[in-house]
Design an enzyme around this catalytic site. Sequence first.
Site, PDB file in Angstrom:
ATOM      1  N   ARG A   1     -20.277  19.376  -3.571  1.00 28.20           N
ATOM      2  CA  ARG A   1     -19.802  17.992  -3.573  1.00 28.20           C
ATOM      3  C   ARG A   1     -20.974  17.099  -3.184  1.00 28.20           C
ATOM      4  O   ARG A   1     -21.340  17.022  -2.025  1.00 28.20           O
ATOM      5  CB  ARG A   1     -18.655  17.849  -2.559  1.00 28.20           C
TER       6      ARG A   1
ATOM      7  N   HIS B   1     -16.595  13.026   0.960  1.00 28.00           N
ATOM      8  CA  HIS B   1     -15.229  13.461   0.631  1.00 28.00           C
ATOM      9  C   HIS B   1     -14.375  12.261   0.235  1.00 28.00           C
ATOM     10  O   HIS B   1     -13.682  12.271  -0.774  1.00 28.00           O
ATOM     11  CB  HIS B   1     -14.606  14.183   1.830  1.00 28.00           C
TER      12      HIS B   1
ATOM     13  N   TYR C   1     -22.756  16.098   9.146  1.00 28.16           N
ATOM     14  CA  TYR C   1     -22.550  17.554   9.159  1.00 28.16           C
ATOM     15  C   TYR C   1     -23.390  18.334   8.149  1.00 28.16           C
ATOM     16  O   TYR C   1     -23.210  19.529   8.006  1.00 28.16           O
ATOM     17  CB  TYR C   1     -21.055  17.885   8.979  1.00 28.16           C
TER      18      TYR C   1
HETATM   19  C1  LIG Z   1      -1.835  20.901   4.445  1.00 25.59           C
HETATM   20  C2  LIG Z   1      -2.900  19.842   4.623  1.00 25.59           C
HETATM   21  N1  LIG Z   1      -3.717  19.909   5.695  1.00 25.59           N
HETATM   22  C3  LIG Z   1      -4.681  18.983   5.873  1.00 25.59           C
HETATM   23  C4  LIG Z   1      -4.837  17.953   4.980  1.00 25.59           C
HETATM   24  C5  LIG Z   1      -5.955  16.916   5.156  1.00 25.59           C
HETATM   25  N2  LIG Z   1      -6.993  17.183   4.150  1.00 25.59           N
HETATM   26  C6  LIG Z   1      -7.101  16.431   3.035  1.00 25.59           C
HETATM   27  S1  LIG Z   1      -8.322  16.971   2.020  1.00 25.59           S
HETATM   28  C7  LIG Z   1      -8.740  18.224   3.077  1.00 25.59           C
HETATM   29  C8  LIG Z   1      -9.860  19.173   2.738  1.00 25.59           C
HETATM   30  C9  LIG Z   1      -9.628  19.899   1.464  1.00 25.59           C
HETATM   31  O1  LIG Z   1     -10.725  20.716   1.188  1.00 25.59           O
HETATM   32  P1  LIG Z   1     -10.787  21.606  -0.096  1.00 25.59           P
HETATM   33  O2  LIG Z   1      -9.526  22.377  -0.268  1.00 25.59           O
HETATM   34  O3  LIG Z   1     -12.053  22.401  -0.031  1.00 25.59           O
HETATM   35  O4  LIG Z   1     -10.826  20.561  -1.298  1.00 25.59           O
HETATM   36  P2  LIG Z   1     -11.910  19.423  -1.674  1.00 25.59           P
HETATM   37  O5  LIG Z   1     -11.365  18.147  -1.113  1.00 25.59           O
HETATM   38  O6  LIG Z   1     -13.240  19.813  -1.115  1.00 25.59           O
HETATM   39  O7  LIG Z   1     -11.908  19.434  -3.174  1.00 25.59           O
HETATM   40  C10 LIG Z   1      -7.923  18.205   4.211  1.00 25.59           C
HETATM   41  C11 LIG Z   1      -8.026  19.169   5.330  1.00 25.59           C
HETATM   42  C12 LIG Z   1      -3.938  17.894   3.880  1.00 25.59           C
HETATM   43  N3  LIG Z   1      -4.016  16.932   2.948  1.00 25.59           N
HETATM   44  N4  LIG Z   1      -2.997  18.859   3.709  1.00 25.59           N
END
Ligand SMILES: Cc1ncc(C[n+]2csc(CCOP(=O)(O)OP(=O)(O)O)c2C)c(N)n1
Length: 245
Positions: free
Chosen positions: A139, A143, A152
């Site tokens: 990425r 985010h 980080y």
């Molecule tokens: C069940 C849940 N826990 C926490 C969150 C908060 N949250 C939103 S995006 C994210 C990280 C997601 O990371 P990843 O699965 O690697 O996807 P990326 O955004 O990097 O594509 C988190 C923890 C959420 N939306 N849903």
Amino acid sequence: PPPGGERTLPVSIIVGAQTLHAVGIGYAMRYKGEKDSAVLVFFGDGATSEGDFYEALNFASLWEAPVVFLCQNNQYAISVPRSRQTRSRTLAQKALAHDVPCIQVDGNDALGMYSAAAEALERARSGGGPTLIEAVTYRLMMHTTADDPRKYRSKEEEEEWRKKDPIPRFRTYLAEKGIWNGEKEEALRGEIKKILDEEVRAFEAQKDFKPDAPFDHVFGTPHPWIEAQRAEFLAELEKERSENA
Ligand SMILES: Cc1ncc(C[n+]2csc(CCOP(=O)(O)OP(=O)(O)O)c2C)c(N)n1
């Protein structure tokens, strides 16, 4: 309907939950006798740490659901790096416990991804069940706009990955094959800009929509909390309108 007959669902806000939706939809497709359909579900590296993901793989495997699980391993779940998520050497191998075929692909290689996805979709459509694809990528941006990656990770790491950016990489590949050049790119950019400008113009020109329509669909029947939020939203909108008038 879209030209390829795709049916697209909204983004799932609950990280990983979409993997379960995908298995349910795949199961329903089989149940209804839709022979040539398959489901393609996207999620991040972080989602592979969620229980939903393992439940989805388990049932997809058991029911031979026509689902392609596509994990976009961009190395970070917001600020949490891949190394602090799991000890698994690959994310792809998480499928092995469920006897689901899996493959790790260079996610910045457009043709590699196409080939892996085409094979998995063909398997799903022909009754061969699910596949897990891990696309290894990065990425490059933050985010969300509320995130500051400088807190980080290092500039050096970002620069290393920027060199692997799939768009310039694929452009170079096509140019070297003699099927792409600056002139074609400019023409394509112009064409896309025209489509986008027209879509935005048409959307902004809409007058007959109900701004509080989302509140109609939160629950099946009216709820006092939702109605209070609707009233607050409409009052805010009215205030903005009178201020801008
Ligand atoms: C069940 C849940 N826990 C926490 C969150 C908060 N949250 C939103 S995006 C994210 C990280 C997601 O990371 P990843 O699965 O690697 O996807 P990326 O955004 O990097 O594509 C988190 C923890 C959420 N939306 N849903």
